[in-house]
Design a protein around this motif. Structure first.
Motif, PDB file in Angstrom:
ATOM      1  N   UNK A   3      75.056  54.368  38.258  1.00 48.80           N
ATOM      2  CA  UNK A   3      74.652  55.226  37.294  1.00 48.80           C
ATOM      3  C   UNK A   3      74.769  54.850  35.871  1.00 48.80           C
ATOM      4  N   UNK A   4      76.052  54.196  35.624  1.00 45.41           N
ATOM      5  CA  UNK A   4      76.440  53.612  34.381  1.00 45.41           C
ATOM      6  C   UNK A   4      75.483  52.314  34.188  1.00 45.41           C
ATOM      7  N   UNK A   8      72.628  51.862  30.946  1.00 42.96           N
ATOM      8  CA  UNK A   8      72.729  50.709  30.047  1.00 42.96           C
ATOM      9  C   UNK A   8      71.351  50.016  30.044  1.00 42.96           C
ATOM     10  N   UNK A   9      70.957  49.844  31.173  1.00 40.43           N
ATOM     11  CA  UNK A   9      69.473  49.195  31.489  1.00 40.43           C
ATOM     12  C   UNK A   9      68.413  49.924  30.625  1.00 40.43           C
ATOM     13  N   UNK A  10      68.377  51.352  30.793  1.00 39.63           N
ATOM     14  CA  UNK A  10      67.258  52.128  30.254  1.00 39.63           C
ATOM     15  C   UNK A  10      67.597  52.239  28.768  1.00 39.63           C
ATOM     16  N   UNK A  11      68.864  52.059  28.218  1.00 41.62           N
ATOM     17  CA  UNK A  11      68.806  52.201  26.911  1.00 41.62           C
ATOM     18  C   UNK A  11      68.231  50.730  26.252  1.00 41.62           C
ATOM     19  N   UNK A  79      60.757  56.309  35.335  1.00 40.44           N
ATOM     20  CA  UNK A  79      60.062  54.844  35.633  1.00 40.44           C
ATOM     21  C   UNK A  79      59.925  54.162  34.367  1.00 40.44           C
ATOM     22  N   UNK A  80      59.603  52.895  34.239  1.00 38.50           N
ATOM     23  CA  UNK A  80      59.482  51.977  33.144  1.00 38.50           C
ATOM     24  C   UNK A  80      58.791  52.546  32.136  1.00 38.50           C
ATOM     25  N   UNK A 100      70.227  61.755  27.095  1.00 39.27           N
ATOM     26  CA  UNK A 100      71.265  61.393  25.990  1.00 39.27           C
ATOM     27  C   UNK A 100      70.892  60.009  25.556  1.00 39.27           C
ATOM     28  N   UNK A 101      70.240  59.109  26.464  1.00 34.80           N
ATOM     29  CA  UNK A 101      69.932  57.810  26.112  1.00 34.80           C
ATOM     30  C   UNK A 101      68.463  57.794  25.103  1.00 34.80           C
TER      31      UNK A 101
END
Length: 351
Positions: A3-4, A8-11, A79-80, A100-101
């Motif tokens: 999840x972490x 990070x990837x999403x942000x 999704x992206x 939150x991101x």
């Protein structure tokens, strides 16, 4: 750990999409993509009516929304493509909170419509001692992003300012989703649409049960005998009655709450539009859901079944004394049946 890494990837991806220019499009979301409904739906429809050239994008969580105009782009939650449209849409319209991101870039405008309206149960910051710290963090994060919040009335405005930790602009314009409740010329068509959707006869009567969520979902039991309730309605009123039940969006994937083989009991949780169900129904019952106030605007019989009233007041808290409201209140099943039997139309209309 997984999840972490995803956060990070999403942000990072979200920030990269910031390098692209903002586009003239409106991104809509209702209950984190769970519904094509509530206030965002009716804003979307009106916007489509006023100017169909304005590009709209809708987020969906489970399945694409069949009622949505074919010209409107639908994007999968998480999704992206969702990250891309969040980063590049000039306007966001939402009925819930953002993850939150999500950060708002210069030039973006966020319209928060919320979803409850005049409610009974205490919300967000007004129940802060009952909420998880992460939930409170997300509320505060969301409020910091909002440019405009809409409200029904001064009383609700004060609650929103306090409960959402919000000091920005609030427009007391009423809720877009409730306009349709006053457009009586279309009510019969909507009723027939709902009946047809569930393959019911045109003269069928509907008893609509819409309980709110509970913090504890394990072994959740609403202490109701729906089979018995249907038998009672048919005996008392001598009509073709069916029962619709609709779980709160936060519980919509809880499949084991009600288990019935009765062909006259329908799970309408996944039906897209709550307001259409309200218009189609002849009676309504809830525990602490704000939907009963929407239903009351049609002056149709509504009942409160609060089997866990004392426990719920401690667990969540209420804004009103239930017994001060115009609806008959029952705290056990036998009293509920008695209230339906004793219903006095004249007294109810006066209240």
């Amino acid at each position: 750990m997984k999840m972490l890494l995803k956060k990070i990837y999403t942000s990072i991806l979200f920030r990269l999409f910031w390098l692209l220019p903002l586009q003239d499009k409106v991104l809509f979301s209702s209950f984190s993509g769970k519904k094509y409904g509530d206030n965002p739906k009716f804003i979307s429809l009106k916007l489509r009516e006023k100017d169909p050239k304005i590009k709209q994008v809708w987020l969906y969580k489970y399945e694409k929304f069949p009622d949505l105009d074919a010209n409107i782009l639908q994007v999968k939650w998480g999704s992206i493509a969702m990250i891309y449209h969040l980063a590049t849409s000039k306007i966001w319209v939402d009925s819930h909170t953002k993850p939150l991101w999500v950060k708002k870039r210069p030039g973006q405008f966020y319209l928060e419509t919320w979803h409850g309206g005049l409610g009974m149960k205490k919300i967000e910051g007004d129940a802060i001692d009952k909420l998880d710290k992460d939930v409170v963090k997300r509320i505060k994060h969301n409020s910091a992003l909002v440019d405009l919040l809409i409200s029904n009335c001064r009383w609700l405005t004060k609650i929103y300012q306090r409960a959402f930790f919000y000091d920005g602009e609030i427009l007391e314009c009423g809720y877009p989703k409730n306009d349709i409740l006053f457009q009586k010329e279309c009510h019969e068509d909507i009723r027939q649409k709902v009946l047809k959707y569930y393959q019911l006869k045109t003269n069928t009567k509907i008893f609509f049960y819409a309980p709110t969520f509970r913090e504890k979902t394990e072994n959740l039991n609403y202490h109701l005998d729906l089979d018995e309730l249907i038998k009672f309605l048919r005996k008392e009123y001598g009509k073709e009655w069916v029962l619709f039940y609709r779980l709160h969006p936060l519980l919509m994937k809880e499949e084991n709450i009600f288990k019935y083989q009765n062909k006259n009991i329908y799970d309408v949780t996944m039906y897209p539009d709550m307001q259409e169900l309200i218009i189609a129904s002849d009676m309504m019952m809830t525990d602490y859901s704000s939907g009963i106030f929407d239903f009351a605007m049609l002056y149709k019989p509504a009942f409160i079944y609060a089997y866990d009233l004392k426990e719920y007041e401690k667990e969540r808290g209420l804004y009103f004394n239930l017994y001060d409201m115009p609806f008959l209140v029952a705290e056990d099943f036998e009293q509920l049946l008695q209230n339906i039997k004793d219903f006095d139309e004249q007294k109810y209309q006066k209240k």
